[in-house]
Design an enzyme around this catalytic site. Structure first.
Site, PDB file in Angstrom:
ATOM      1  N   HIS A 292      -2.793   0.700   6.898  1.00  0.00           N
ATOM      2  CA  HIS A 292      -1.828   0.553   5.801  1.00  0.00           C
ATOM      3  C   HIS A 292      -1.372  -0.902   5.676  1.00  0.00           C
ATOM      4  O   HIS A 292      -1.200  -1.409   4.567  1.00  0.00           O
ATOM      5  CB  HIS A 292      -0.621   1.467   6.011  1.00  0.00           C
ATOM      6  CG  HIS A 292      -0.990   2.902   6.149  1.00  0.00           C
ATOM      7  ND1 HIS A 292      -1.429   3.666   5.089  1.00  0.00           N
ATOM      8  CD2 HIS A 292      -1.001   3.713   7.230  1.00  0.00           C
ATOM      9  CE1 HIS A 292      -1.697   4.878   5.513  1.00  0.00           C
ATOM     10  NE2 HIS A 292      -1.447   4.939   6.811  1.00  0.00           N
TER      11      HIS A 292
ATOM     12  N   ASP B 275       0.887  -1.155   0.000  1.00  0.00           N
ATOM     13  CA  ASP B 275       0.000   0.000   0.000  1.00  0.00           C
ATOM     14  C   ASP B 275       0.928   1.209   0.000  1.00  0.00           C
ATOM     15  O   ASP B 275       1.480   1.565   1.037  1.00  0.00           O
ATOM     16  CB  ASP B 275      -0.887  -0.002   1.243  1.00  0.00           C
ATOM     17  CG  ASP B 275      -1.790   1.215   1.331  1.00  0.00           C
ATOM     18  OD1 ASP B 275      -2.169   1.764   0.273  1.00  0.00           O
ATOM     19  OD2 ASP B 275      -2.110   1.621   2.460  1.00  0.00           O
TER      20      ASP B 275
ATOM     21  N   ASP C 173      -4.321  -2.964   4.307  1.00  0.00           N
ATOM     22  CA  ASP C 173      -4.456  -2.719   2.870  1.00  0.00           C
ATOM     23  C   ASP C 173      -3.400  -3.473   2.071  1.00  0.00           C
ATOM     24  O   ASP C 173      -3.697  -4.045   1.018  1.00  0.00           O
ATOM     25  CB  ASP C 173      -4.368  -1.227   2.564  1.00  0.00           C
ATOM     26  CG  ASP C 173      -5.579  -0.439   3.061  1.00  0.00           C
ATOM     27  OD1 ASP C 173      -6.583  -1.065   3.445  1.00  0.00           O
ATOM     28  OD2 ASP C 173      -5.493   0.804   3.062  1.00  0.00           O
TER      29      ASP C 173
ATOM     30  N   GLU D  70      -1.214  -1.218  -4.819  1.00  0.00           N
ATOM     31  CA  GLU D  70      -2.496  -0.554  -5.019  1.00  0.00           C
ATOM     32  C   GLU D  70      -2.311   0.614  -5.967  1.00  0.00           C
ATOM     33  O   GLU D  70      -1.418   1.440  -5.775  1.00  0.00           O
ATOM     34  CB  GLU D  70      -3.072  -0.053  -3.696  1.00  0.00           C
ATOM     35  CG  GLU D  70      -4.438   0.575  -3.889  1.00  0.00           C
ATOM     36  CD  GLU D  70      -5.101   1.002  -2.590  1.00  0.00           C
ATOM     37  OE1 GLU D  70      -6.300   1.275  -2.638  1.00  0.00           O
ATOM     38  OE2 GLU D  70      -4.417   1.077  -1.557  1.00  0.00           O
TER      39      GLU D  70
END
Length: 166
Positions: free
Chosen positions: A143, A7, A146, A70
């Site tokens: 974070h 992330d 993710d 991402e």
């Protein structure tokens, strides 16, 4: 299959590595998870260098078959996009140096893969990550959750043979 997930962020970069069972359900095991932190008071080269070093170290240690990141979407946040680009550049160079292919997934793809719909909340996705990895609680901070979600998304897409390198 071992997959690393990132992330990207210049102040907080989530980095996770999972091992997914080769057959059956999408059951996975957490191999590594961390948030690489930098300060806006540090020179840019120090921040980017630390991110590069930590990501490269994880890629060399765990030898993942893929690195999933991402995709970032910025509309009116030019300065933020610029600085997140520093972090993403560090990640891409580490992947290049270690020979790990990179795949990118947007937030809706991650939500769809893990929660079954593209409008899932961050909490819903974190709970799915918890369940898939067999953790006692959802990974924190967000974070890290993710980054693990992105790694699991790649595993899901790779099983469907729908993953395309970045």
């Amino acid at each position: 299959m071992i997959v690393a997930g990132v992330d990207p962020g210049i102040t907080h970069l989530g980095l996770g590595v999972v091992e997914v069972e080769p057959r059956g359900s999408l059951r996975a095991h957490l191999l590594h998870g961390e948030v690489v932190r930098t300060s806006h008071q540090e020179p840019a080269k120090e921040r980017v260098g630390r991110i590069h070093a930590r990501v490269k170290e994880a890629l060399l240690r765990f030898r993942p078959e893929a690195l999933a990141v991402e995709e970032q979407f910025f509309y009116r946040q030019n300065e933020l996009a610029y600085k997140v680009g520093w972090a993403l550049g560090a990640v891409l160079v580490a992947a290049f140096e270690t020979g790990v292919p990179v795949y990118a997934y947007g937030p809706m793809q991650v939500k769809q893969a893990l929660a079954g719909h593209g409008h899932a909340s961050k909490e819903e996705v974190a709970l799915m990550v918890r369940g898939m990895l067999g953790l006692k609680e959802a990974p924190k901070p967000s974070h890290l959750a993710d980054a693990l979600a992105i790694a699991l998304t790649h595993a899901f897409h790779a099983r469907l043979q729908a993953a395309k390198p970045l």
